[in-house]
Design an enzyme around this catalytic site. Structure first.
Site, short mmCIF file in Angstrom:
data_model
loop_
_atom_site.label_atom_id
_atom_site.label_comp_id
_atom_site.label_asym_id
_atom_site.label_seq_id
_atom_site.Cartn_x
_atom_site.Cartn_y
_atom_site.Cartn_z
N HIS A 264 0.84 -1.20 0.00
CA HIS A 264 0.00 0.00 0.00
C HIS A 264 0.87 1.25 0.00
O HIS A 264 0.68 2.17 -0.82
CB HIS A 264 -0.91 -0.01 1.23
CG HIS A 264 -1.78 1.19 1.39
ND1 HIS A 264 -3.11 1.21 1.01
CD2 HIS A 264 -1.52 2.44 1.87
CE1 HIS A 264 -3.62 2.41 1.26
NE2 HIS A 264 -2.67 3.17 1.78
N GLU A 265 1.85 1.29 0.91
CA GLU A 265 2.70 2.47 0.99
C GLU A 265 3.60 2.60 -0.25
O GLU A 265 3.94 3.72 -0.65
CB GLU A 265 3.54 2.44 2.27
CG GLU A 265 2.73 2.43 3.57
CD GLU A 265 1.72 3.56 3.67
OE1 GLU A 265 1.95 4.64 3.08
OE2 GLU A 265 0.68 3.37 4.33
N HIS A 268 1.79 4.77 -2.73
CA HIS A 268 1.95 6.19 -2.44
C HIS A 268 3.32 6.69 -2.90
O HIS A 268 3.44 7.74 -3.55
CB HIS A 268 1.80 6.45 -0.93
CG HIS A 268 0.41 6.41 -0.42
ND1 HIS A 268 -0.61 7.21 -0.92
CD2 HIS A 268 -0.16 5.68 0.58
CE1 HIS A 268 -1.72 6.98 -0.26
NE2 HIS A 268 -1.48 6.06 0.65
N GLU A 294 -4.70 7.94 -2.83
CA GLU A 294 -5.19 6.66 -2.34
C GLU A 294 -5.53 5.72 -3.48
O GLU A 294 -5.46 4.50 -3.32
CB GLU A 294 -6.41 6.87 -1.43
CG GLU A 294 -6.11 7.56 -0.11
CD GLU A 294 -5.08 6.83 0.74
OE1 GLU A 294 -4.93 5.59 0.58
OE2 GLU A 294 -4.41 7.49 1.56
#
Length: 499
Positions: A264-265, A268, A294
């Site tokens: 997930h990170e 980003h 997101e």
């Protein structure tokens, strides 16, 4: 174009770059506070952040910026330059409406609140955090009133994170997902299918988990020359196109948590690192907003990281990393997508019930800001909503109302962007599949370059040039819609649970 036009525009950029650089410095200090700062450093750090936030506000609202905006607004500009002026003007006008003293107070209070939150969470005691949360709510109400006293204060705050889709769109999307996902979650719960739990009853060392996280980040294409991986109490990403750092957390009994958080990170960070380097310090070198941000993290976490081809590509690595785990790729894939409505923790939630977690937070923070809910009543309301939406009730505040870091930052209005981004991710991924063809095959082979190039071309390189809805339509050929997410979720989980 007249001779003075480029000078007016250059003057604006010169002034704004100083604002942007101060913002980047605040980001580094905030990262340090959550990752490496000694425990006793809080009092000085809150003053440092307050001073820098005040200086940033002072520069952004200075007459030099106002004059440069006026001059640039009257000049003949390109489309890109007009977009830059639009973004700086919007930021300038919002900032100019708010007293600098309030900005500094919010910054100092947020910095102090972080340490209070960490202590309260460790003790599972909301009463420790309640006074500073009450103060932050009041400060943010005051902030919203300065910007526009005649509008819904929560809508004003929401626009800090998503300036162009609008709160009405967020409410519509959240209501539709609640209406359509709840029956799907219930059907999953009624299914006779039980998905495997190959990591159950085991414990897994933090070092092994970190080694695997680093390996997967490398495979995904994380640029270690411009990034790093650390541990924090709540996973987050911080930085820009030259320096973008990610954090994760490790649970000894659940290595899937760190894997999904790390991926997930990565989403980003990959977005930030893909922004145009030559535009650093300007809106053309900045991410669009948090809904788009997101969309990138949720695309990599879910459409890539929870896909069957991805688990086929990393199954050998997982078995090598964790002694005693002898699961094939299909078992690992199904385990990574198990729906469990008894999970209380948002960051560990499955792809479907995740949005119920978001809805709880959205409804509570909206009522807090609008004055319809008192701070002291938040734990009880939180627990009631968890029982209503997820059928579970937190046993303590640490696994309930204190689990997220966002309110300690004063970030009211942030949470809806998680769901807006998930919806956007499905639409973007579907468009990428249409353009690129066999993405499953590429992911199975550990080849991510085509997808990355598509995202760079259609999202990252534009920075904040386009409004959110315009960016989505340019990338996908359609207006922003929840259809792709709902179709994806229904098909995927219908197959997993034989619905």
């Amino acid at each position: 174009m007249s001779a003075e036009t480029p000078q007016a525009y250059d003057d604006l950029l010169d002034a704004y770059r100083r604002v942007s650089n101060l913002g980047s410095a605040v980001g580094v200090l905030s990262w340090d506070q959550q990752v490496t700062m000694p425990e006793g450093g809080g009092p000085a750090r809150s003053q440092q952040l307050s001073t820098l936030s005040g200086l940033k506000h002072e520069l952004l609202t200075d007459d030099e910026v106002a004059d440069a905006l006026d001059a640039a607004g009257e000049a003949e500009l390109s489309d890109e330059q007009r977009a830059v002026v639009r973004e700086i003007r919007r930021e300038h006008e919002r900032a100019a409406a708010v007293p600098q003293e309030l900005i500094e107070q919010i910054s100092a209070t947020s910095s102090e609140a972080l340490e209070v939150w960490e202590s309260a969470k460790a003790d599972a005691d909301f009463s420790q955090f309640a006074p500073v949360l009450d103060e932050l709510v009041e400060l943010r109400r005051e902030y919203a009133a300065h910007i526009d006293p005649d509008r819904d204060p929560y809508a004003v705050l929401f626009e800090e994170y998503e300036p162009y889709l609008g709160l009405e769109t967020a409410e519509t999307v959240l209501e539709r997902l609640r209406d359509e996902l709840v029956p799907l979650i219930e059907a999953v719960g009624d299914s006779d299918v039980t998905l495997p739990e190959p990591f159950a009853d085991g414990t897994y060392s933090e070092q092994r988990q970190e080694d695997l996280s680093r390996e997967i980040l490398t495979d995904l294409g994380y640029d270690w020359d411009r990034g790093r991986l650390d541990v924090s109490s709540h996973p987050f990403t911080s930085g820009n196109q030259f320096d973008c750092r990610v954090t994760t957390r490790f649970l000894s009994e659940d290595p899937l948590s760190a894997l999904t958080a790390t991926i997930h990170e990565f989403g980003h960070a990959f977005y930030n690192l893909g922004l145009p380097q030559e535009e650093y310090g300007t809106p053309l070198g900045a991410s669009r907003d948090l809904s788009v941000h997101e969309s990138q993290s949720r695309l990599w976490e879910n459409h890539v990281g929870r896909s069957r081809p991805f688990w086929e590509s990393i199954a050998d690595d997982v078995r090598s990393a964790f002694e005693g785990v002898d699961a094939d790729a299909d078992t690992l894939y199904r385990a990574a997508n198990r729906v469990y409505d008894d999970n209380l923790i948002r960051v560990d939630a499955d792809e479907l019930t995740y949005h119920m977690h978001i809805i709880v937070r959205f409804e509570i923070e909206r009522d807090l800001i609008n004055g319809d809910l008192a701070v002291e009543d938040v734990p009880a309301v939180w627990n009631d909503k968890y029982e209503q939406y997820l059928g579970v009730r937190p046993e303590n505040d640490a696994e309930g109302v204190l689990q997220d870091i966002h309110w300690s930052h004063g970030n009211f209005g942030y949470f809806p962007t998680y769901t807006l981004g998930s919806v956007m991710a499905a639409q973007l991924y579907a468009a990428a599949e249409d353009d690129l063809g066999d993405l499953d095959g590429a992911i199975r082979d550990g080849e991510f370059e085509d997808l990355q190039t598509w995202l760079r071309e259609n999202v990252h390189r534009h920075g904040a040039r386009y409004r959110t809805d315009e960016l989505v339509e340019r990338a996908t050929g359609e207006p922003y819609t929840a259809e792709y997410f709902l179709e994806y979720a229904t098909e995927k989980y219908g197959d997993l649970y034989d619905l």
